[in-house]
Design a protein around this motif. Structure first.
Motif, short mmCIF file in Angstrom:
data_model
loop_
_atom_site.label_atom_id
_atom_site.label_comp_id
_atom_site.label_asym_id
_atom_site.label_seq_id
_atom_site.Cartn_x
_atom_site.Cartn_y
_atom_site.Cartn_z
N UNK A 50 0.81 -1.24 0.11
CA UNK A 50 0.08 0.08 -0.03
C UNK A 50 0.95 1.21 -0.04
N UNK A 51 0.89 1.90 -1.30
CA UNK A 51 2.01 3.13 -1.39
C UNK A 51 1.47 4.26 -0.12
N UNK A 52 0.09 4.55 0.13
CA UNK A 52 -0.07 5.42 1.13
C UNK A 52 0.71 4.95 2.56
N UNK A 53 0.23 3.76 2.89
CA UNK A 53 0.88 3.33 4.33
C UNK A 53 2.42 3.26 4.36
N UNK A 94 9.28 5.20 1.10
CA UNK A 94 8.65 5.26 -0.38
C UNK A 94 8.53 4.06 -0.86
N UNK A 95 7.49 3.97 -1.78
CA UNK A 95 7.16 2.77 -2.47
C UNK A 95 7.51 2.84 -3.94
N UNK A 96 7.70 1.51 -4.68
CA UNK A 96 8.05 1.71 -5.89
C UNK A 96 7.37 0.55 -6.54
N UNK A 97 7.19 0.37 -8.16
CA UNK A 97 6.97 -0.57 -8.79
C UNK A 97 7.40 -0.61 -10.17
N UNK A 98 7.60 -1.70 -10.99
CA UNK A 98 8.13 -1.23 -12.42
C UNK A 98 7.06 -0.96 -13.16
N UNK A 142 11.54 1.67 -16.92
CA UNK A 142 11.26 2.74 -16.04
C UNK A 142 10.54 2.42 -14.61
N UNK A 143 10.48 2.86 -13.61
CA UNK A 143 9.85 2.66 -12.32
C UNK A 143 9.24 3.80 -11.95
N UNK A 144 8.02 3.38 -11.34
CA UNK A 144 6.79 4.31 -10.95
C UNK A 144 6.95 4.46 -9.59
N UNK A 145 7.22 5.71 -8.82
CA UNK A 145 7.59 5.74 -7.42
C UNK A 145 6.62 6.93 -6.85
N UNK A 146 6.51 6.64 -5.39
CA UNK A 146 5.60 7.54 -4.71
C UNK A 146 6.52 8.69 -4.47
N UNK A 147 6.04 9.83 -3.79
CA UNK A 147 6.77 11.05 -3.63
C UNK A 147 7.73 10.64 -2.30
N UNK A 148 7.69 9.77 -1.57
CA UNK A 148 8.40 9.43 -0.57
C UNK A 148 9.83 8.79 -1.27
N UNK A 161 12.75 7.46 -13.55
CA UNK A 161 11.52 7.24 -12.36
C UNK A 161 10.53 8.30 -12.87
N UNK A 162 9.28 7.70 -12.79
CA UNK A 162 8.11 8.25 -13.10
C UNK A 162 7.30 8.45 -11.87
N UNK A 163 7.13 9.72 -11.45
CA UNK A 163 6.33 10.03 -10.06
C UNK A 163 5.14 9.43 -10.27
N UNK A 164 4.24 9.20 -9.30
CA UNK A 164 2.83 8.68 -9.12
C UNK A 164 2.54 9.13 -7.71
#
Length: 301
Positions: free
Chosen positions: A69-72, A88-92, A108-114, A181-184
């Motif tokens: 859970x990215x928010x958690x 912070x969290x990440x996913x491919x 590329x990897x999608x990553x949270x602000x953290x 890195x793509x912010x999400x």
């Protein structure tokens, strides 16, 4: 003896050289420099080791093998009272191909602000992270001739470079070494991994990574691992500092001081003996004179 007499006697002893003050000063100075220098060298070496670990992100743990859970994950910094400084969290993500190099697609990897804050901060806390564009390591920016604010034409359209970060090859996970890195948003779907940065490392804080996993979604297969496996994951800086060999130096210094004092007294034992002998003779002469005075003049007898 009064304080003034003691001070005057000490000055005469030092001035005449009988106190061997210079020799004693050099011995104490040499002992202090050797013992204090060894202690300082040991502590500085420990600090350098800790700094090397922090710079190599050896203080970062991640949970893998489950659905995160990215928010958690991003909220871990607000629920641990400072034990976890960044999370912070990440996913491919999909492959991104720059139009200038059509045969060279980059993962590329999608990553949270953290996650962006953790990756881009180099160990320091960052108040704001630009989420308006992609992020890339310095090697990619150099190869494509890009700077912050540049626009890159890709197979997915125009992408603005929002940030550039350093990711050296020092034993850490190499996936972020040459990628985009793509912010999400943290709430935008689920993620594959959650990373946390903490110093000093705490097993209890690392176990909080499991709280970010979704229940019944492969969480039983998940595990916590270090991001940089080139360093000992059981390193404890506090235990290392308290267990250093030089922690006995204060007691050794006291012992050496006592030994120097005893030797200084023994070197001057002949002078002390002569002084005591002169003092006792003076007392006997005074006593004899007092007896003669009390018995009257000799001519009376």
């Amino acid at each position: 003896m009064g304080l003034r007499s003691i001070f005057s006697e000490a000055i005469r002893n030092i001035g005449s050289g009988t106190a061997h003050a210079l020799a004693l000063f050099l011995v104490v100075l040499l002992g202090g420099v050797l013992l204090g220098g060894y202690e300082a060298y040991t502590v500085v070496a420990m600090e350098c080791e800790s700094l090397t670990r922090v710079r190599a992100v050896a203080d970062v743990d991640s949970v893998i093998g489950g659905t995160v859970d990215g928010s958690a994950c991003d909220r871990l910094t607000r629920t641990t009272d400072g034990a976890i400084t960044q999370a912070g969290a990440m996913r491919a993500g999909g492959e991104i191909t720059a139009l200038s190099t059509p045969n060279n697609a980059l993962q590329s990897y999608e990553v949270t602000p953290g996650m962006l804050s953790l990756v881009a901060s180099n160990g320091t806390t960052t108040d704001s992270i630009d989420m308006s564009g992609i992020w890339m390591p310095t090697e990619v920016a150099r190869d494509f001739g890009l700077t912050i604010g540049s626009t890159l034409s890709t197979s997915h359209g125009e992408a603005m470079v929002a940030g550039i970060y350093s990711w050296p090859n020092d034993g850490r996970d190499t996936r972020f070494a040459y990628t985009f890195l793509v912010p999400r948003a943290a709430s935008q779907g689920t993620y594959n991994e959650c990373w946390v940065r903490q110093w000093p490392r705490s097993g209890a804080a690392s176990n909080l990574l499991y709280s970010t996993l979704g229940v019944g979604e492969g969480s039983g297969q998940a595990g916590v691992t270090s991001l940089d496996k080139g360093f000992d994951s059981h390193y404890d800086p506090y235990a290392t500092y308290m267990g250093r060999v030089t922690h006995w130096i204060p007691y050794l210094s006291i012992l050496i001081g006592v030994v120097i004092g005893v030797l200084a007294v023994r070197v001057r034992r002949l002078e002390y003996a002569a002084a005591l002998h002169s003092g006792s003779r003076s007392r006997r002469c005074c006593s004899a004179s007092a007896r003669r005075c009390s018995s009257g003049p000799d001519w009376e007898h």
